[in-house]
Design an enzyme around this catalytic site. Sequence first.
Site, mmCIF file in Angstrom:
data_model
loop_
_atom_site.group_PDB
_atom_site.id
_atom_site.type_symbol
_atom_site.label_atom_id
_atom_site.label_comp_id
_atom_site.label_asym_id
_atom_site.label_seq_id
_atom_site.Cartn_x
_atom_site.Cartn_y
_atom_site.Cartn_z
ATOM 1 N N ASN A 226 -6.521 17.472 3.506
ATOM 2 C CA ASN A 226 -5.524 16.419 3.717
ATOM 3 C C ASN A 226 -5.240 15.837 2.335
ATOM 4 O OD1 ASN A 226 -3.935 14.229 4.252
ATOM 5 N ND2 ASN A 226 -5.118 13.526 6.009
ATOM 6 N N HIS B 231 -2.493 16.628 8.296
ATOM 7 C CA HIS B 231 -2.061 15.230 8.198
ATOM 8 C C HIS B 231 -2.342 14.563 9.526
ATOM 9 C CE1 HIS B 231 -0.090 15.916 4.389
ATOM 10 N NE2 HIS B 231 0.347 17.051 4.903
ATOM 11 N N GLU C 88 -3.671 22.811 5.872
ATOM 12 C CA GLU C 88 -3.262 21.460 5.467
ATOM 13 C C GLU C 88 -3.202 20.590 6.723
ATOM 14 O OE1 GLU C 88 0.584 21.439 3.586
ATOM 15 O OE2 GLU C 88 0.679 19.250 3.517
ATOM 16 N N TYR D 149 -2.898 5.560 11.564
ATOM 17 C CA TYR D 149 -3.996 6.513 11.333
ATOM 18 C C TYR D 149 -5.136 6.423 12.349
ATOM 19 C CZ TYR D 149 -1.500 7.091 6.960
ATOM 20 O OH TYR D 149 -0.514 7.344 6.039
ATOM 21 N N ALA E 32 -1.255 11.173 -0.070
ATOM 22 C CA ALA E 32 -0.011 10.927 -0.819
ATOM 23 C C ALA E 32 0.288 12.037 -1.829
ATOM 24 C CB ALA E 32 -0.090 9.578 -1.524
ATOM 25 N N ARG F 22 -7.392 1.083 7.657
ATOM 26 C CA ARG F 22 -6.085 1.263 7.020
ATOM 27 C C ARG F 22 -5.014 1.561 8.081
ATOM 28 N NH1 ARG F 22 -4.313 6.896 4.133
ATOM 29 N NH2 ARG F 22 -2.349 6.137 3.296
ATOM 30 N N ARG G 181 8.153 10.002 9.868
ATOM 31 C CA ARG G 181 7.952 8.791 9.069
ATOM 32 C C ARG G 181 9.026 8.696 7.974
ATOM 33 N NH1 ARG G 181 1.889 8.256 7.374
ATOM 34 N NH2 ARG G 181 2.638 6.145 6.909
ATOM 35 N N PRO H 123 -6.360 10.551 -1.575
ATOM 36 C CA PRO H 123 -6.462 9.111 -1.781
ATOM 37 C C PRO H 123 -6.246 8.264 -0.527
ATOM 38 C CG PRO H 123 -4.399 9.948 -2.678
ATOM 39 C CD PRO H 123 -5.238 11.143 -2.325
ATOM 40 N N ASN H 124 -7.032 7.213 -0.446
ATOM 41 C CA ASN H 124 -6.970 6.188 0.596
ATOM 42 C C ASN H 124 -7.555 6.623 1.936
ATOM 43 O OD1 ASN H 124 -5.617 4.211 -1.071
ATOM 44 N ND2 ASN H 124 -3.791 5.485 -0.884
HETATM 45 C C1 DQA Z 1 -1.311 11.477 5.426
HETATM 46 C C2 DQA Z 1 0.206 11.245 5.342
HETATM 47 C C3 DQA Z 1 0.608 10.890 3.907
HETATM 48 O O1 DQA Z 1 2.019 10.678 3.842
HETATM 49 C C4 DQA Z 1 -0.088 9.637 3.453
HETATM 50 O O2 DQA Z 1 0.229 9.352 2.107
HETATM 51 C C5 DQA Z 1 -1.552 9.666 3.669
HETATM 52 C C6 DQA Z 1 -2.096 10.305 4.867
HETATM 53 C C7 DQA Z 1 -1.778 11.692 6.876
HETATM 54 O O3 DQA Z 1 -2.905 12.103 7.056
HETATM 55 O O4 DQA Z 1 -1.019 11.431 7.814
HETATM 56 O O5 DQA Z 1 -2.323 9.062 2.902
HETATM 57 O O6 DQA Z 1 -1.630 12.643 4.689
#
Ligand code: DQA
Length: 149
Positions: free
Chosen positions: A73, A99, A97, A22, A76, A17, A106, A9-10
């Site tokens: 990825n 990020h 995985e 990011y 959340a 964003r 964080r 998501p997002n």
């Molecule tokens: C994320 C880190 C997560 O905590 C966050 O909710 C994201 C992006 C990252 O790519 O750094 O949406 O996975």
Amino acid sequence: MRVYVLNGPNLGRLGTRQVDVYGMTSYADLVSMCVETGQELGLDVVVRQTDAEHELLGWLHEAADEGAAVVLNPAAWSHYSIAVRDACAMLRAPLVEVHISNIHAREEFRHHSVVSAVATGVICGLGVDGYRLALRHLASRAAVEGRSA
Ligand code: DQA
């Protein structure tokens, strides 16, 4: 060799964003970067993003059925989705995985990923370059294991 690059998501909002966290790379740029990296490495890369958990679960099931490697990825969902973790545990090929941000530097609620324990490896904090590094790893791993990449 088929590799799925799956985004939670997002992440479709990349480029606008929280650019301080990011970066400026848009989601469209991320897709191109992954596909081009795949072409250089001889991988058939399929990139997807969803804000709907059931859709991600379906894609993970598909990868499990095909025996395909995954770069994920979970965004959340990393921090609380046992359903995503359980689907990842069904994968038969390597799972990396990724990020974009360093989740350990964080907020505390981001420090733990429920997915990491079932991943082959984790890359975090290296920006979108983490996706390229993950694909590079999967290609060299397949070459070592004698699978066609
Ligand atoms: C994320 C880190 C997560 O905590 C966050 O909710 C994201 C992006 C990252 O790519 O750094 O949406 O996975």
